[in-house]
Scaffold this motif. Structure first.
Motif, mmCIF file in Angstrom:
data_model
loop_
_atom_site.group_PDB
_atom_site.id
_atom_site.type_symbol
_atom_site.label_atom_id
_atom_site.label_comp_id
_atom_site.label_asym_id
_atom_site.label_seq_id
_atom_site.Cartn_x
_atom_site.Cartn_y
_atom_site.Cartn_z
ATOM 1 N N GLY A 205 -21.904 15.345 15.571
ATOM 2 C CA GLY A 205 -21.077 16.544 15.690
ATOM 3 C C GLY A 205 -21.064 17.363 14.419
ATOM 4 O O GLY A 205 -21.110 18.601 14.459
ATOM 5 N N ALA A 206 -21.010 16.681 13.272
ATOM 6 C CA ALA A 206 -21.022 17.393 11.994
ATOM 7 C C ALA A 206 -22.351 18.107 11.788
ATOM 8 O O ALA A 206 -22.393 19.255 11.332
ATOM 9 C CB ALA A 206 -20.758 16.418 10.844
ATOM 10 N N LEU A 207 -23.455 17.455 12.133
ATOM 11 C CA LEU A 207 -24.763 18.073 11.972
ATOM 12 C C LEU A 207 -24.895 19.310 12.852
ATOM 13 O O LEU A 207 -25.528 20.302 12.468
ATOM 14 C CB LEU A 207 -25.864 17.065 12.313
ATOM 15 N N ALA A 208 -24.290 19.271 14.041
ATOM 16 C CA ALA A 208 -24.333 20.432 14.930
ATOM 17 C C ALA A 208 -23.619 21.628 14.306
ATOM 18 O O ALA A 208 -24.060 22.767 14.438
ATOM 19 C CB ALA A 208 -23.717 20.079 16.283
ATOM 20 N N MET A 209 -22.507 21.373 13.611
ATOM 21 C CA MET A 209 -21.763 22.464 12.984
ATOM 22 C C MET A 209 -22.380 22.914 11.671
ATOM 23 O O MET A 209 -22.105 24.020 11.201
ATOM 24 C CB MET A 209 -20.308 22.040 12.752
ATOM 25 N N LEU A 210 -23.215 22.063 11.072
ATOM 26 C CA LEU A 210 -23.794 22.375 9.763
ATOM 27 C C LEU A 210 -25.253 22.799 9.856
ATOM 28 O O LEU A 210 -25.958 22.781 8.839
ATOM 29 C CB LEU A 210 -23.672 21.154 8.842
ATOM 30 N N GLN A 211 -25.721 23.154 11.035
ATOM 31 C CA GLN A 211 -27.116 23.552 11.173
ATOM 32 C C GLN A 211 -27.418 24.744 10.267
ATOM 33 O O GLN A 211 -26.672 25.712 10.231
ATOM 34 C CB GLN A 211 -27.422 23.894 12.628
ATOM 35 N N GLY A 212 -28.523 24.634 9.544
ATOM 36 C CA GLY A 212 -28.877 25.653 8.564
ATOM 37 C C GLY A 212 -28.564 25.224 7.149
ATOM 38 O O GLY A 212 -29.016 25.860 6.199
ATOM 39 N N ILE A 213 -27.765 24.160 6.987
ATOM 40 C CA ILE A 213 -27.435 23.627 5.662
ATOM 41 C C ILE A 213 -28.150 22.285 5.501
ATOM 42 O O ILE A 213 -27.999 21.401 6.353
ATOM 43 C CB ILE A 213 -25.917 23.420 5.505
ATOM 44 N N PRO A 214 -28.933 22.088 4.447
ATOM 45 C CA PRO A 214 -29.588 20.786 4.238
ATOM 46 C C PRO A 214 -28.546 19.683 4.057
ATOM 47 O O PRO A 214 -27.682 19.779 3.190
ATOM 48 C CB PRO A 214 -30.406 21.006 2.966
ATOM 49 N N VAL A 215 -28.636 18.666 4.879
ATOM 50 C CA VAL A 215 -27.660 17.575 4.858
ATOM 51 C C VAL A 215 -28.386 16.251 4.638
ATOM 52 O O VAL A 215 -29.437 16.002 5.229
ATOM 53 C CB VAL A 215 -26.878 17.509 6.189
ATOM 54 N N ALA A 216 -27.823 15.426 3.769
ATOM 55 C CA ALA A 216 -28.231 14.033 3.635
ATOM 56 C C ALA A 216 -27.062 13.192 4.114
ATOM 57 O O ALA A 216 -25.911 13.462 3.756
ATOM 58 C CB ALA A 216 -28.588 13.703 2.194
ATOM 59 N N ALA A 217 -27.327 12.203 4.947
ATOM 60 C CA ALA A 217 -26.263 11.362 5.490
ATOM 61 C C ALA A 217 -26.229 10.018 4.774
ATOM 62 O O ALA A 217 -27.275 9.395 4.549
ATOM 63 C CB ALA A 217 -26.458 11.151 6.987
ATOM 64 N N ALA A 218 -25.033 9.584 4.417
ATOM 65 C CA ALA A 218 -24.802 8.256 3.864
ATOM 66 C C ALA A 218 -24.092 7.443 4.940
ATOM 67 O O ALA A 218 -22.945 7.742 5.280
ATOM 68 C CB ALA A 218 -23.962 8.337 2.588
ATOM 69 N N VAL A 219 -24.773 6.444 5.485
ATOM 70 C CA VAL A 219 -24.225 5.637 6.568
ATOM 71 C C VAL A 219 -23.788 4.294 5.990
ATOM 72 O O VAL A 219 -24.627 3.495 5.550
ATOM 73 C CB VAL A 219 -25.251 5.436 7.700
ATOM 74 N N VAL A 220 -22.485 4.063 5.967
ATOM 75 C CA VAL A 220 -21.923 2.865 5.352
ATOM 76 C C VAL A 220 -21.894 1.740 6.374
ATOM 77 O O VAL A 220 -21.330 1.890 7.474
ATOM 78 C CB VAL A 220 -20.502 3.144 4.820
#
Length: 293
Positions: A205-220
């Motif tokens: 859901g966060a990636l859908a709202m942040l499309q266009g912004i380079p995102v790196a995910a930290a999965v704990v």
């Protein structure tokens, strides 16, 4: 007797849907929408009067150093821990770093992380240090992202400022002010979640709202090979693309740290190593530097 007819509402007054946020962000990318800063009051001046020069808005932040926003996809996923670890890794080469915790005072995860308390800065932030890291946290109750004060001007050069966002993403994107701008203008953002089905759903859901912004995910969580099959299968299309791009990073779960919370004790080598890989993976992608917000 008359009977009142109830008409169902699609959403409560004032609510903002994901689709509306996405449309707003696409408008930002297209240059169709800009949040104007309040104009100063007009006064009678002459051309030679220094007051003719309009002062900058008090809600504009122009950082001199790179800025890396860290966003928790849900509460208690370890975003503050990742933010502190990123700053710790950034000081590994002898530099200095800063973590600005942007949440309200009662939600602080960094209150016990300092090794030395410096007290309240005139800007309103409570400051502390942890080695070469300056920690800043709110001293007041903040009702929303718009109320977060501007970061204090650092007395010494800072290698990196990490913003521990501390607000739900939808609420943040629907707000105005410097903090939302830093997320919208970020050249790289770290989204933190957990290796669970709800955690990966929130990441999608966060990636859908942040499309266009380079995102790196930290999965704990545990190592990828130890994820239950159902967790693997719960990854959405955007998360799988992030994984293919090499931007889905595993961060080990530290049970002892989760139980006691952040304090003055050193972070584990395993945590710093994992977060260091995440930080250095983005060396080719610049973080937000010196951009007004």
């Amino acid at each position: 007797m008359t009977t009142a007819t109830a008409y169902p509402s699609a959403q409560p007054p004032g609510a903002v849907s994901v689709e509306e946020l996405q449309r707003a962000w696409r408008a930002v990318q297209a240059g169709q929408f800009r949040r104007p800063h309040p104009k100063p009051a007009q006064t009678r001046t002459t051309a030679s009067d220094p007051a003719c020069a309009s002062p900058p808005s008090p809600r504009v932040w122009v950082p001199a150093e790179p800025v890396l926003p860290v966003l928790g996809c849900a509460g208690s996923v370890g975003a503050s821990t990742v933010a502190l670890a990123l700053a710790s890794v950034a000081t590994g080469t002898g530099g200095t770093a800063r973590v600005v915790e942007c949440c309200t005072a009662t939600a602080s995860g960094l209150a016990g992380a300092s090794t030395a308390e410096l007290g309240q800065h005139p800007s309103g932030w409570v400051q502390g240090t942890r080695g070469q890291i300056l920690l800043e946290r709110a001293s007041d109750i903040l009702v929303g992202p718009d109320n977060v004060p501007l970061p204090a001007n650092s007395r010494h050069p800072v290698t990196l400022t990490v913003l521990d966002i501390g607000w739900e993403l939808g609420q943040l994107l629907a707000s105005s002010g410097w903090l939302g701008d830093q997320v919208l203008q970020a050249r790289r953002l770290v989204a933190v979640t957990t290796a669970t089905i709800p955690g990966l759903r929130r990441l999608e859901g966060a990636l859908a709202m942040l499309q266009g912004i380079p995102v790196a995910a930290a999965v704990v969580g545990p190592r990828r090979r130890n994820w239950p099959r159902m967790v693997h299968h719960s990854m959405g299309a955007l998360t799988r693309q992030l994984d293919r791009d090499g931007d889905l990073h595993q961060v080990p779960y530290d049970r002892d740290l989760a139980n006691r919370g952040l304090d003055s004790a050193p972070l584990s080598t395993a945590l710093l190593t994992a977060v260091g890989e995440l930080l250095h993976a983005g060396d080719g992608a610049a973080t937000t530097t010196g951009k007004p917000s």
